[in-house]
Write a protein that holds these residues in place. Sequence first.
Motif, PDB file in Angstrom:
ATOM      1  N   ILE A 104       0.966  -0.996  -0.210  1.00 28.81           N
ATOM      2  CA  ILE A 104       0.237   0.033   0.654  1.00 28.81           C
ATOM      3  C   ILE A 104       0.832   1.064   0.011  1.00 28.81           C
ATOM      4  O   ILE A 104       1.264   2.277  -0.747  1.00 28.81           O
ATOM      5  CB  ILE A 104      -0.804   0.124   1.521  1.00 28.81           C
ATOM      6  N   HIS A 105       1.683   1.239   0.910  1.00 29.19           N
ATOM      7  CA  HIS A 105       2.979   2.733   0.833  1.00 29.19           C
ATOM      8  C   HIS A 105       3.969   2.288   1.918  1.00 29.19           C
ATOM      9  O   HIS A 105       4.217   2.217   2.968  1.00 29.19           O
ATOM     10  CB  HIS A 105       2.470   3.637   1.735  1.00 29.19           C
ATOM     11  N   ASN A 106       4.938   1.350   0.953  1.00 30.93           N
ATOM     12  CA  ASN A 106       6.250   1.172   1.684  1.00 30.93           C
ATOM     13  C   ASN A 106       7.084   1.835   2.223  1.00 30.93           C
ATOM     14  O   ASN A 106       7.365   2.728   1.206  1.00 30.93           O
ATOM     15  CB  ASN A 106       6.441  -0.577   0.330  1.00 30.93           C
ATOM     16  N   ALA A 107       8.046   1.718   3.211  1.00 24.47           N
ATOM     17  CA  ALA A 107       8.720   2.775   3.859  1.00 24.47           C
ATOM     18  C   ALA A 107      10.002   2.247   3.163  1.00 24.47           C
ATOM     19  O   ALA A 107       9.904   1.167   2.719  1.00 24.47           O
ATOM     20  CB  ALA A 107       8.643   2.642   5.168  1.00 24.47           C
ATOM     21  N   VAL A 108      10.773   3.544   3.116  1.00 18.57           N
ATOM     22  CA  VAL A 108      12.901   2.603   2.593  1.00 18.57           C
ATOM     23  C   VAL A 108      13.029   1.817   4.083  1.00 18.57           C
ATOM     24  O   VAL A 108      12.787   2.297   5.210  1.00 18.57           O
ATOM     25  CB  VAL A 108      13.300   3.774   2.966  1.00 18.57           C
ATOM     26  N   PRO A 109      13.051   0.525   4.175  1.00 20.19           N
ATOM     27  CA  PRO A 109      13.800   0.084   5.443  1.00 20.19           C
ATOM     28  C   PRO A 109      14.798  -0.263   5.705  1.00 20.19           C
ATOM     29  O   PRO A 109      16.100  -0.501   5.980  1.00 20.19           O
ATOM     30  CB  PRO A 109      13.541  -1.853   4.434  1.00 20.19           C
ATOM     31  N   VAL A 110      14.749   1.461   6.376  1.00 21.12           N
ATOM     32  CA  VAL A 110      16.387   1.600   7.272  1.00 21.12           C
ATOM     33  C   VAL A 110      16.935   0.593   8.201  1.00 21.12           C
ATOM     34  O   VAL A 110      17.778   0.440   8.161  1.00 21.12           O
ATOM     35  CB  VAL A 110      15.901   2.940   7.525  1.00 21.12           C
ATOM     36  N   SER A 111      15.525   0.681   8.887  1.00 25.33           N
ATOM     37  CA  SER A 111      15.705  -0.426   9.792  1.00 25.33           C
ATOM     38  C   SER A 111      16.657  -2.234   9.531  1.00 25.33           C
ATOM     39  O   SER A 111      17.119  -2.336  10.967  1.00 25.33           O
ATOM     40  CB  SER A 111      15.119  -0.108  11.063  1.00 25.33           C
ATOM     41  N   SER A 112      16.534  -2.360   8.261  1.00 26.64           N
ATOM     42  CA  SER A 112      16.745  -3.061   8.207  1.00 26.64           C
ATOM     43  C   SER A 112      18.548  -3.050   8.010  1.00 26.64           C
ATOM     44  O   SER A 112      18.972  -4.386   8.515  1.00 26.64           O
ATOM     45  CB  SER A 112      16.456  -4.223   6.700  1.00 26.64           C
ATOM     46  N   VAL A 113      18.731  -2.255   7.375  1.00 27.24           N
ATOM     47  CA  VAL A 113      20.555  -1.996   7.339  1.00 27.24           C
ATOM     48  C   VAL A 113      21.009  -2.230   8.746  1.00 27.24           C
ATOM     49  O   VAL A 113      22.114  -2.814   9.221  1.00 27.24           O
ATOM     50  CB  VAL A 113      21.248  -0.974   6.738  1.00 27.24           C
ATOM     51  N   ARG A 114      20.204  -1.329  10.250  1.00 24.83           N
ATOM     52  CA  ARG A 114      21.623  -1.743  11.433  1.00 24.83           C
ATOM     53  C   ARG A 114      20.867  -3.614  12.290  1.00 24.83           C
ATOM     54  O   ARG A 114      21.351  -3.008  12.370  1.00 24.83           O
ATOM     55  CB  ARG A 114      19.703  -0.424  12.783  1.00 24.83           C
ATOM     56  N   MET A 115      20.129  -4.133  11.179  1.00 23.01           N
ATOM     57  CA  MET A 115      19.246  -5.049  12.469  1.00 23.01           C
ATOM     58  C   MET A 115      21.028  -6.242  11.657  1.00 23.01           C
ATOM     59  O   MET A 115      21.256  -7.388  12.174  1.00 23.01           O
ATOM     60  CB  MET A 115      17.709  -5.925  10.601  1.00 23.01           C
ATOM     61  N   MET A 116      21.414  -5.552  10.845  1.00 22.48           N
ATOM     62  CA  MET A 116      22.531  -6.786  10.336  1.00 22.48           C
ATOM     63  C   MET A 116      23.926  -7.285  11.329  1.00 22.48           C
ATOM     64  O   MET A 116      23.879  -7.956  11.076  1.00 22.48           O
ATOM     65  CB  MET A 116      23.222  -6.405   9.132  1.00 22.48           C
ATOM     66  N   ILE A 117      23.807  -6.214  12.515  1.00 23.41           N
ATOM     67  CA  ILE A 117      24.811  -6.688  12.842  1.00 23.41           C
ATOM     68  C   ILE A 117      24.419  -7.144  14.356  1.00 23.41           C
ATOM     69  O   ILE A 117      25.449  -8.228  14.337  1.00 23.41           O
ATOM     70  CB  ILE A 117      25.821  -4.643  13.806  1.00 23.41           C
TER      71      ILE A 117
END
Length: 285
Positions: free
Chosen positions: A153-166
């Motif tokens: 519907i309205h996806n956001a840029v998944p910035v948190s996905s990058v922080r999850m990587m560590i």
Amino acid sequence: MSIYKSEEGRRKSLELYDRQLAKLQLPFSDIYADTSFGKTHIIDTGNKEGRPLLVFHGGNSTSSYNLLLCRFLLADFHIFAVDTIGHPGKSDEVCLSPRGYDYGRWAGEVIEKIGYDRIACFGGSFGGGILAKLICTAPQKVEKAVFIVPAGIHNAVPVSSVRMMIPLLQYRITKKEKYLIKTALYMALHREVLDKDTLDILKDSFEHVKTKVGMPTNIDRRKLSGYHAPTLVIASKKDCLFPAKKVLPRAKQLFPNCKVYELKDSGHMHVLPEKVKGWIVDFLK
């Protein structure tokens, strides 16, 4: 090409599927539907005298885990819980593109194969994106629609996905649960959301499945001219993937007969309040 990292991983993933399904302690039957995209597995359960409801699960997850989340629907509805093709479960390991509308076409075929012209539908996260694509490709097949923290519907840029990587990398190296929890909290926010079943499905996804990060893309408003069914969209204020402030206004623009609700203190992974569960049941009835 397999969606699993190894044959042993596939076996363990399906063992977890069966264990979580058994936790429902309800009779069920297996339906295998041959679609043009591949064989699709559907769990037939719930109240066989109730209104039929087709349920789509989240990405990199399973129908059996999703049914544990959807226990509140089982007493009132005849549930058809479909294993998304190309995701963990018992459907064919055929991966569809999240960018076009193949998921919608596949879902439309599933509805035909289980013997319905129209059916109420319920989709969460990735499954909400599938439901959105279905509405675009076969609007006449959707009697009612419930979206929970939906893609598409309205996806956001998944910035948190990058922080999850560590913490995810730390988990993969050490296999310590504290890093699994730390990873999940980017989406869950609150530790109490992460019960054993949720941690088990996350562990399975991270350890055994070739995780898919691409979510169903936003649907085109121009494809919705034939859709007028009652629709309920529920989104979380603090969802890092599909935030309510983006999802709910666009939902009201897209769907002419639409109710919306914001979960104020929830992330993408959440526990629905009892009153919200009651609203969903009443809406679908």
